[in-house]
Scaffold this motif. Structure first.
Motif, PDB file in Angstrom:
ATOM      1  N   TYR A  20       0.829  -1.205   0.000  1.00  0.00           N
ATOM      2  CA  TYR A  20       0.000   0.000   0.000  1.00  0.00           C
ATOM      3  C   TYR A  20       0.865   1.257   0.000  1.00  0.00           C
ATOM      4  O   TYR A  20       0.552   2.240  -0.684  1.00  0.00           O
ATOM      5  CB  TYR A  20      -0.928  -0.014   1.213  1.00  0.00           C
ATOM      6  CG  TYR A  20      -1.651   1.286   1.445  1.00  0.00           C
ATOM      7  CD1 TYR A  20      -2.726   1.661   0.645  1.00  0.00           C
ATOM      8  CD2 TYR A  20      -1.256   2.150   2.469  1.00  0.00           C
ATOM      9  CE1 TYR A  20      -3.385   2.864   0.853  1.00  0.00           C
ATOM     10  CE2 TYR A  20      -1.907   3.342   2.691  1.00  0.00           C
ATOM     11  CZ  TYR A  20      -2.971   3.702   1.877  1.00  0.00           C
ATOM     12  OH  TYR A  20      -3.617   4.892   2.073  1.00  0.00           O
ATOM     13  N   HIS A  23       2.161   2.167  -3.456  1.00  0.00           N
ATOM     14  CA  HIS A  23       1.119   2.819  -4.254  1.00  0.00           C
ATOM     15  C   HIS A  23       0.925   4.270  -3.815  1.00  0.00           C
ATOM     16  O   HIS A  23       0.778   5.171  -4.655  1.00  0.00           O
ATOM     17  CB  HIS A  23      -0.191   2.048  -4.126  1.00  0.00           C
ATOM     18  CG  HIS A  23      -0.287   0.869  -5.020  1.00  0.00           C
ATOM     19  ND1 HIS A  23      -0.957   0.891  -6.213  1.00  0.00           N
ATOM     20  CD2 HIS A  23       0.228  -0.384  -4.905  1.00  0.00           C
ATOM     21  CE1 HIS A  23      -0.874  -0.284  -6.791  1.00  0.00           C
ATOM     22  NE2 HIS A  23      -0.152  -1.082  -6.026  1.00  0.00           N
ATOM     23  N   SER A  26       3.822   6.341  -5.049  1.00  0.00           N
ATOM     24  CA  SER A  26       3.756   6.524  -6.498  1.00  0.00           C
ATOM     25  C   SER A  26       2.688   7.541  -6.875  1.00  0.00           C
ATOM     26  O   SER A  26       2.886   8.357  -7.774  1.00  0.00           O
ATOM     27  CB  SER A  26       3.471   5.176  -7.181  1.00  0.00           C
ATOM     28  OG  SER A  26       4.516   4.251  -6.935  1.00  0.00           O
ATOM     29  N   GLY A 111       4.258  -3.843  -5.929  1.00  0.00           N
ATOM     30  CA  GLY A 111       3.601  -2.541  -5.947  1.00  0.00           C
ATOM     31  C   GLY A 111       3.897  -1.753  -7.206  1.00  0.00           C
ATOM     32  O   GLY A 111       3.007  -1.117  -7.781  1.00  0.00           O
ATOM     33  N   PHE A 115       1.016  -0.722  -9.872  1.00  0.00           N
ATOM     34  CA  PHE A 115       0.769   0.704 -10.095  1.00  0.00           C
ATOM     35  C   PHE A 115       1.039   1.093 -11.543  1.00  0.00           C
ATOM     36  O   PHE A 115       0.292   1.890 -12.132  1.00  0.00           O
ATOM     37  CB  PHE A 115       1.628   1.560  -9.174  1.00  0.00           C
ATOM     38  CG  PHE A 115       1.400   3.037  -9.365  1.00  0.00           C
ATOM     39  CD1 PHE A 115       0.307   3.654  -8.778  1.00  0.00           C
ATOM     40  CD2 PHE A 115       2.249   3.796 -10.156  1.00  0.00           C
ATOM     41  CE1 PHE A 115       0.071   5.017  -8.970  1.00  0.00           C
ATOM     42  CE2 PHE A 115       2.012   5.148 -10.356  1.00  0.00           C
ATOM     43  CZ  PHE A 115       0.925   5.764  -9.760  1.00  0.00           C
TER      44      PHE A 115
END
Length: 242
Positions: A20, A23, A26, A111, A115
């Motif tokens: 998490y 993300h 990002s 991740g 993403f």
């Protein structure tokens, strides 16, 4: 036994928190600036407008040419998005912070893959709508095309993102990474690109690109994200060295 189960549950929670966090980071570095998304979208819109001049309006009446131009735009979107996969974090020293933290390396790779696939998908939606309008796609094939295109795009995005993440990590410390990245990416990605084009062309004119059957192309399409995501996760400690 209970201690073992609790330890596994704790590890899973830590992994999800790290996933998490990647993300979240990002989103902050890429979407806060908006330059990466907007710039890629504008470039794709320019391609939408320029293709009729280069190919001629008569050629663009053919379903295979229409679908081919759509995947050319998708290819540019994927490449431009992947080329920024770690650049934003490196520019603000965010990647150094990630690598020196206690985040699990496998969650960082996973991740980044998810993403990047999501970033490509958010660009594909408006491009698809503009493509349908500008190229006057035949309504007789539009419903079947969209149903097929949704699943093809998911596997294309995941396959391209997993391959791009793997190659970006391998070339991150190279002085010539801007040259090495496309040289390594395009040949390896050609299989999933041909599979995507062939499966959508099959809807447009009932023919397949190449000698492979439809099931063979689907096998190639599904195999890409599985193979390269697995490689990225298994080699995460080697790929993400401080």
């Amino acid at each position: 036994m209970f201690n073992t189960i609790e330890h596994i549950n704790k590890e899973n929670r830590n992994w999800l928190k790290s996933f998490y966090f990647i993300h979240k980071l990002s989103f902050r570095t890429l979407w806060a600036r908006k330059a990466s998304w907007v710039g890629t979208f504008i470039f794709s819109c320019c391609l939408l407008i320029l293709f009729p001049f280069g190919l001629g309006t008569e050629a663009l009446q053919r379903a295979d040419i229409q679908i081919g131009t759509f995947w050319i735009m998708n290819e540019f979107v994927a490449v431009l998005t992947i080329s920024r996969i770690f650049s934003a974090e490196q520019e603000c020293n965010g990647m150094d912070l990630i690598l020196t933290s206690k985040l699990q390396k496998t969650s960082i790779i996973a991740g980044k893959i998810s993403f990047t696939a999501f970033q490509i998908f958010t660009l594909q939606i408006p491009i698809l709508l503009l493509w349908i309008i500008f190229y006057n796609i035949n309504s007789n094939i539009l419903v079947n095309l969209l149903n097929n295109l949704f699943f093809v795009s998911i596997f294309f995005n995941l396959g391209s993102a997993s391959l791009g993440t793997l190659i970006t990590c391998l070339t991150a410390r190279s002085l010539a990474k801007e040259i090495l990245l496309p040289m390594l990416f395009f040949p390896l990605q050609s299989g999933i690109l041909l599979a995507s084009v062939s499966l959508t062309i099959h809807i447009g004119n009932n023919s397949l690109l190449g000698a492979f059957s439809e099931s063979a192309w689907w096998t190639i399409l599904i195999a890409y994200p599985i193979i390269f995501s697995t490689l990225g996760i298994l080699l995460s400690d080697l790929l993400l060295q401080e």
